[in-house]
Design an enzyme around this catalytic site. Structure first.
Site, PDB file in Angstrom:
ATOM      1  N   GLN A 188       0.650  -1.165  -0.173  1.00  0.00           N
ATOM      2  CA  GLN A 188       0.168  -0.101  -0.508  1.00  0.00           C
ATOM      3  C   GLN A 188       0.286   1.068   0.279  1.00  0.00           C
ATOM      4  O   GLN A 188       1.985   1.093   0.949  1.00  0.00           O
ATOM      5  CB  GLN A 188      -1.151  -0.189   1.407  1.00  0.00           C
ATOM      6  CG  GLN A 188      -2.278  -1.220   1.099  1.00  0.00           C
ATOM      7  CD  GLN A 188      -3.089  -1.557   2.002  1.00  0.00           C
ATOM      8  OE1 GLN A 188      -3.301  -1.959   2.526  1.00  0.00           O
ATOM      9  NE2 GLN A 188      -4.011  -0.308   2.273  1.00  0.00           N
TER      10      GLN A 188
ATOM     11  N   ARG B 291       2.938  -1.940   4.208  1.00  0.00           N
ATOM     12  CA  ARG B 291       2.529  -0.124   3.210  1.00  0.00           C
ATOM     13  C   ARG B 291       4.299  -0.101   2.546  1.00  0.00           C
ATOM     14  O   ARG B 291       5.512  -0.508   2.746  1.00  0.00           O
ATOM     15  CB  ARG B 291       2.773   0.769   4.910  1.00  0.00           C
ATOM     16  CG  ARG B 291       2.856   2.696   4.380  1.00  0.00           C
ATOM     17  CD  ARG B 291       1.960   3.067   3.684  1.00  0.00           C
ATOM     18  NE  ARG B 291       0.841   3.740   4.812  1.00  0.00           N
ATOM     19  CZ  ARG B 291      -0.193   3.248   4.598  1.00  0.00           C
ATOM     20  NH1 ARG B 291      -0.899   3.120   3.502  1.00  0.00           N
ATOM     21  NH2 ARG B 291      -1.241   3.368   5.497  1.00  0.00           N
TER      22      ARG B 291
ATOM     23  N   HIS C 297      -2.498   1.082  -4.759  1.00  0.00           N
ATOM     24  CA  HIS C 297      -2.419  -0.057  -3.992  1.00  0.00           C
ATOM     25  C   HIS C 297      -1.890  -1.090  -4.491  1.00  0.00           C
ATOM     26  O   HIS C 297      -3.349  -1.347  -5.407  1.00  0.00           O
ATOM     27  CB  HIS C 297      -3.590  -0.118  -2.819  1.00  0.00           C
ATOM     28  CG  HIS C 297      -3.223   1.181  -1.713  1.00  0.00           C
ATOM     29  ND1 HIS C 297      -2.227   1.358  -1.071  1.00  0.00           N
ATOM     30  CD2 HIS C 297      -4.297   1.269  -0.549  1.00  0.00           C
ATOM     31  CE1 HIS C 297      -2.245   2.295  -0.385  1.00  0.00           C
ATOM     32  NE2 HIS C 297      -3.624   2.121  -0.419  1.00  0.00           N
TER      33      HIS C 297
END
Ligand code: NAP
Length: 378
Positions: free
Chosen positions: A168, A274, A281
């Site tokens: 992400q 992340r 994403h």
């Protein structure tokens, strides 16, 4: 001559943030402001200038003024769930009966709120509007992107379970996180610049310099909580009880709510990570098919036929490098799906990699489309 309908008065809160900025950009591209009366609000700059959208606008109103907000027909907020949880109950208590359209997760699981992703659940949205439901949220970004990518398989009940491992972007954590990622990258470069410019320097000295920067006090981590440039953060949002993060918990909860499934729910679980991309994403997905006889060609057709935004990227290196990445997809509405193949585990195990711009289909676009649906509904 037809009667001209009164234009709805629509208030925008959170328009300066990541999602809000992309929402305004998309609304201007699509000419959406011509069918509403917009009013802009701020939590931090009341009386400041409203954004430039090509029409004369009053100064920014106070996003904490129940009195001003209550005069609106529709409130669109991308300010975050704390704002929603503070303001919506106050407004409803004061008799606000307008629509509340929300990018945050604050209301998503409430019984009187619908998660709107109209290419997937337009019938659920239409039924809710006709039943007088006034609260609409957009889904979690990875959930919405997964559903857009795999909509055809879900629609035909071809999915038994899904394991999604996410990559992400920093922008998923907001504007300040994006800035922080770039300043981290800049700090790494500044510290290593002299070594890098010296072609005879030792690569281990360069590597050691970068590691020391990452572990040192110069790297700013106020928003991300850890270095993201040159690293990854395998934790998004807070913990829930069973070892999942809340981001991971949303996978099953929101997928099933969007699909309108209360019995025979689909299991969705994975790890949310992340990474240092700015936008988009990505997800590496493994899923179990309910029909092992489906070929990759069948699956390709099912995915393509579901919605116009899915693009299938052939499973080869040149196409993957060119088209299947945040660099290729950022700022577009494309939902790219590639690396599509059956796993060696068996014919019913499908794997794929998908990338979508989470600021578009994961947030601003369903919000924009929901506003248009409300405007048409009247
Ligand atoms: P954000 O960029 O942090 O913006 C939220 C608010 O922070 C802004 O409206 C602004 O409010 C304030 N702000 C403070 N410093 C700022 C700065 N330097 N630049 C711009 N704004 C700043 O948050 P967001 O990513 O848009 O997320 C908003 C909501 O949408 C959250 O609930 C989030 O969970 C949800 N969401 C986000 C994404 C995503 O990919 N980012 C996807 C789906 C859902 P004032 O102007 O009033 O000060």
């Amino acid at each position: 001559m037809g009667v001209k309908l009164k234009m709805l008065k629509v208030g925008f809160v959170g328009w300066r943030g990541m999602v809000g900025s992309v929402l305004l950009q998309r609304m201007m591209q699509e000419g959406d402001f011509s069918s509403i009366n917009p009013v802009f609000f701020s939590t931090s700059n009341v009386g400041g200038n409203s954004p430039e959208i090509g029409v004369q606008l009053p100064k920014l109103s106070d996003a904490y003024s129940v009195e001003q907000l209550a005069k609106l027909d529709v409130i669109v907020t991308a300010q975050g769930s704390e704002y929603t949880q503070k303001m919506l109950p106050e407004l409803r208590n004061k008799g606000f009966s307008g629509y509340w359209l929300d990018a945050s997760s604050g209301l998503r699981m409430d019984d009187d709120a619908v998660i709107a992703l109209d290419p997937i659940n337009k019938t659920v949205i239409d039924a809710a509007l006709n039943n007088g439901i006034k609260n609409y949220c957009v889904g979690n970004c990875t959930v919405s992107l997964m559903l857009m990518a795999l909509g055809g398989l879900f629609e035909q009940n071809l999915v038994e379970w899904v394991n999604n491992m996410t990559y992400q972007a920093a922008s998923g954590a907001g504007a300040n996180s994006m800035r922080e990622l770039l300043s981290q990258s800049g700090q790494i470069y500044l510290n290593v610049k002299d070594l890098l410019n010296d072609s005879s320097s030792n690569i281990l000295a360069i590597d050691d310099n970068v590691s020391q920067t990452l572990r040192g006090s110069q790297i700013k981590t106020q928003y991300l909580g850890a270095p993201l440039a040159g690293s990854v953060i395998p934790w998004i949002d807070c913990a829930v009880e069973n070892g999942q993060t809340r981001e991971e918990w949303k996978g099953a909860a929101e997928t099933n709510k969007i699909l309108g499934l209360s019995a025979n729910t689909i299991k969705v679980d994975g790890l949310c990570v992340r990474v240092g991309s700015m936008r988009c994403h990505s997800q590496a997905i493994t899923l179990k098919l309910t029909d092992k006889k489906l070929s990759i060609d069948d699956i390709t057709q099912i995915l393509l036929n579901h919605n116009q935004w899915v693009k299938i990227i052939p499973n080869n290196k040149p196409d993957t490098l060119k088209y299947l990445s945040p660099a290729a997809v950022s700022g577009t509405l494309d939902i790219v799906v590639g690396r599509l193949r059956k796993l060696t585990f068996g014919e019913d195990y499908l794997t794929l990699f998908t990338v979508g711009d989470q600021l578009l289909w994961g947030a601003a676009e369903p919000l924009r489309r929901m506003l248009n649906i409300v405007v048409k509904h009247g």
